[in-house]
Design an enzyme around this catalytic site. Structure first.
Site, PDB file in Angstrom:
ATOM      1  N   ASN A  66       6.026  -4.703   4.543  1.00 31.88           N
ATOM      2  CA  ASN A  66       4.744  -4.760   5.368  1.00 31.88           C
ATOM      3  C   ASN A  66       4.768  -5.752   6.517  1.00 31.88           C
ATOM      4  O   ASN A  66       4.382  -5.450   7.569  1.00 31.88           O
ATOM      5  CB  ASN A  66       3.631  -5.760   4.300  1.00 31.88           C
ATOM      6  N   ARG A 392      -1.755  12.539   6.752  1.00 35.33           N
ATOM      7  CA  ARG A 392      -0.376  12.216   6.100  1.00 35.33           C
ATOM      8  C   ARG A 392      -0.168  13.214   4.908  1.00 35.33           C
ATOM      9  O   ARG A 392      -0.831  12.778   3.828  1.00 35.33           O
ATOM     10  CB  ARG A 392      -0.352  10.622   5.615  1.00 35.33           C
ATOM     11  N   HIS A 452      -8.656  11.255  11.495  1.00 33.30           N
ATOM     12  CA  HIS A 452      -8.472  10.578  10.198  1.00 33.30           C
ATOM     13  C   HIS A 452      -9.159  10.873   9.007  1.00 33.30           C
ATOM     14  O   HIS A 452      -9.073  10.444   7.997  1.00 33.30           O
ATOM     15  CB  HIS A 452      -8.687   9.067  10.432  1.00 33.30           C
ATOM     16  N   ARG A 581      -9.736  -5.456   0.960  1.00 35.11           N
ATOM     17  CA  ARG A 581      -8.276  -5.572   0.494  1.00 35.11           C
ATOM     18  C   ARG A 581      -7.550  -6.114   1.667  1.00 35.11           C
ATOM     19  O   ARG A 581      -6.677  -7.199   1.253  1.00 35.11           O
ATOM     20  CB  ARG A 581      -7.573  -4.044   0.246  1.00 35.11           C
ATOM     21  N   HIS A 609      -7.729   1.411  -1.973  1.00 37.00           N
ATOM     22  CA  HIS A 609      -7.591   2.168  -0.598  1.00 37.00           C
ATOM     23  C   HIS A 609      -8.864   2.865  -0.567  1.00 37.00           C
ATOM     24  O   HIS A 609      -9.176   3.161   0.725  1.00 37.00           O
ATOM     25  CB  HIS A 609      -6.566   3.216  -0.572  1.00 37.00           C
TER      26      HIS A 609
END
Length: 728
Positions: A66, A392, A452, A581, A609
């Protein structure tokens, strides 16, 4: 009206007691510092004694990965602004230079805690027979094996390079690890500096085989092996000093709006990214001083962070050690359920969806149902066309193969492939090529906006006429991440949602803005306005003295306009509970500003998520009349204004109950994995939980979903959740 999102200093809305003016630095947290606080929470899981040992090491590795991405993207961007003389003020009133200074202080603190976590874990791992860079444990037998391994597998690959005026300074790739050696030639005493770069194709850690050491596992970092056997690389030289270093470079890709060929642009941009400006130089504590001076000079470290590490460079590389085959030191494997509703229709996804809307909760329910939806569409003679947005798709070709099979079966297949998916650009280019060769119509979408939205649309020619089946998701069509990311997959044959989906694809492929949408909202056209409208409704309800509540679960909140509107709602008396988050620029619980807002973050076995928004609509929450949405969008400027996103209302009663009363509520009442945000300091404090605390991940692992459970599970039921306790 929401406050101007372009102006970080603003005047608050009138809350009935008169308007109050708030300074920007007192109203918002800094985005970058909030992200560092998130990564600190991830790192703290490495110290969580409730987790198996290798899972703790995994969290340490994730914190390193990260941080690398943060440096390559966010810090690189700020450094670029400083180099260009940009003085634009951040949401909390800081210049780019001031932000870099604040980041620098936090970085040193975070990196020190990473090394401390590794020092804590090492003896615990050693007690289990796993040794990291354990040179002190290398026996004579192991020494012989390592030396031969070095000669056979490393020496033929590495290339020592002299550093002198006759040789150009070697290029160090992004993420590259190397060693510098200060040498003296034994024959004449002449001095020489040499560099050895570690090829990326070599493993980061060398594991000495079991047949050499028995049951113990010893991992030696490859850079330490290069230093250990430097005499084999430099025969005839005395080694005066050495040192290991690691480089991170600017890895963002800038898009030129005038670009005529997006594919060609990205192929060249990916190459440029590998040679981006150096952002971070890590050196070990024993680095040779003379070699360090040369390295700093040759790398051109303007605006770069230089850190001396008292421990291991490249903490992210520990992911290789986590793969050690010790199941007793990892979480008990979890096998996701396949939805009973689909099985009751003999696996026919279209029969199950056609009968009733269904939502799949990943990773607790299998991503295979999403792949099967596309596979069945490919083989179904009634299917006329498939349209699919791919942000993705990962390296596993399951979704890609399904689309290729559909095209080869004569279906009309359109794939919107997003080339701007950061760090997946190369993979997406590869899939785009394969799809085009199979006859799929590949669209790359907008040059200046990312697509997206997570959406799939299948059109069938049925007995009653044309019928459209849709999948709306909060996450990616990525089989690997679907095993660890919590996301929602919503399947529906609702005609109005099908028409909206068609309008959305026309917007992406033909730039045709929809004149009207029946149910969904999309950014950048209407999503922001829909959320603000629903917040305004709750504000009006509060002013009428009726119950007014907002619940939301997102990954990040940074948009000033939305934050302002939530502050206004809080001051009007709306109760607001947020599960965020990662980044949160909103300050909760500040008197006179955000008294009625609480913010929590959940960090646990799975990565939260999914994005969910819920508005009470005049009744105490949760309730059947609440407005509930799932979305691909976080509350960030980029999602609301510079991306194509979806906000999908949930109206089916069973699905509504699942999303609101089960998924969202479970996150709100979790105590075992939750952190509360202090609105004054920006610090997060782990929620104190006794032995009876509630763990939302365990709840979902052990209970079927409401909409996917089917008749077979109707009698067993699902434990009912309440806002005050875990179950009742």
């Amino acid at each position: 009206m929401a406050s101007n999102p372009e102006n970080p200093a603003y005047t608050a809305a009138n809350d009935g007691a008169g308007a109050s003016v708030r300074q920007a630095e007192n109203a918002y947290f800094n985005r970058e510092l909030s992200w560092l606080a998130f990564n600190h929470r991830v790192l703290e899981e490495a110290n969580n004694t409730a987790y198996p040992l290798l899972e703790r090491l995994r969290f340490l590795s994730i914190s390193g990965s990260n941080l690398d991405e943060f440096m390559m993207i966010r810090v690189a961007g700020l450094a670029g602004q400083v180099r260009s003389g940009v003085t634009e003020i951040s949401i909390d009133g800081r210049t780019p230079r001031q932000q870099l200074a604040a980041i620098n202080a936090r970085l040193h603190e975070l990196e020190a805690k990473q090394q401390q976590a590794l020092r804590t874990l090492r003896p615990l791992l050693e007690a289990e027979g796993i040794h990291i860079a354990g040179e002190d444990r290398i026996s004579e037998a192991a020494e012989g094996w390592l030396r031969q391994y070095f000669l056979d597998h490393i020496m033929p690959v590495i290339t020592p390079q002299a550093l002198d005026p006759a040789h150009p300074f070697p290029f160090v790739a992004n993420g590259g690890i190397g060693a510098l050696f200060n040498l003296t030639r034994e024959s004449d005493g002449s001095k020489l500096l040499e560099m050895v770069l570690i090829p990326a194709a070599l493993p980061r850690f060398i594991r000495i085989p079991a047949e050499v050491l028995g049951e113990e596992a010893i991992y030696v970092a490859i850079e330490r092996l290069v230093c250990r056997y430097a005499k084999l690389i430099f025969p005839g030289f005395s080694i005066l000093g050495d040192g290991v270093f690691r480089v991170l470079r600017d890895s963002d890709i800038e898009i030129e709006e005038e670009a005529e060929d997006l594919v060609r642009l990205f192929r060249s941009a990916i190459q440029r990214r590998r040679r981006g400006q150096v952002i971070t130089l890590e050196i070990d504590e024993s680095f040779d001083p003379e070699a360090e001076i040369l390295l700093r000079d040759k790398l051109g470290l303007s605006q770069a962070f230089v850190t001396t590490t008292e421990g291991m460079l490249g903490i992210s590389g520990l992911a290789e050690v986590v793969e050690e085959d010790r199941p007793e030191l990892k979480f008990v494997p979890y096998n996701p359920r396949y939805p009973e509703r689909v099985l009751e229709h003999d696996g026919d996804a279209f029969a199950a969806i056609g009968g009733k809307d269904i939502i799949i909760h990943h990773p607790y329910e299998s991503f295979e149902v999403v792949v099967d939806f596309l596979r069945q569409a490919a083989a179904d003679p009634k299917v006329v066309s498939i349209k699919q947005a791919l942000y993705r798709a990962g390296s596993q070709p399951t979704v890609i193969n399904a689309l290729i099979a559909a095209a080869e079966a004569g279906k009309s297949v359109t794939a919107v492939v997003e080339l701007k998916a950061r760090f997946d650009e190369e993979q997406n280019l590869k899939w785009a090529g394969e799809l085009e060769r199979a006859g799929v119509q590949v669209i790359y979408g907008f040059i200046d906006m990312k697509t997206h939205a997570k959406i799939s649309m299948v059109v069938r020619n049925e007995d009653g006429g044309i019928r459209t089946y849709c999948h709306f998701g909060t996450g990616n069509y990525h089989p690997a991440t679907a095993k660890i990311y919590t996301d929602l997959s919503y399947f529906t044959a609702d005609p109005s949602l099908g028409r909206d989906a068609a309008r959305l694809f026309n917007f992406i492929t033909g730039y045709i803005e929809p004149q009207e949408l029946e149910q969904i909202a999309i950014s950048p056209l209407s999503l922001y306005e829909r959320i603000v409208e629903d917040i305004d409704c709750e504000i009006e309800l509060a002013r009428q003295g009726r119950p007014a509540t907002i619940w939301a679960k997102v990954n990040s909140i940074t948009d000033p306009g939305i934050i302002d509107k939530l502050y206004e709602a809080s001051q009007a008396g709306v109760e607001i509970m947020l599960v965020v988050r990662g980044i949160c620029c909103l300050r909760p619980g500040v008197p006179g500003l955000s008294d009625n807002i609480t913010v929590k973050s959940i960090i646990g076995r799975f990565l939260e998520h999914s994005r969910i928004y819920a508005f009470g609509n005049g009744e105490p929450m949760p309730n059947n009349r609440a407005k509930v949405y799932i979305s691909s969008a976080d509350l960030m400027e980029r999602n609301l204004r510079r991306r194509v996103e979806t906000l999908v209302p949930i109206t089916n009663p069973t699905v509504h109950d699942q999303v609101l009363d089960q998924v969202l509520l479970a996150n709100l009442i979790d105590t075992q994995q939750s952190w509360l945000l202090d609105g004054e300091t920006g610090d997060y404090h782990r929620v104190e939980s006794d032995g009876d605390g509630f763990n939302c991940h365990e709840y979902f692992m052990t209970n079927p979903s409401l909409s996917g459970r089917g008749e077979a599970l109707k009698e067993s039921g699902v434990p009912k959740l309440t806002l005050r306790k875990g179950t009742s």
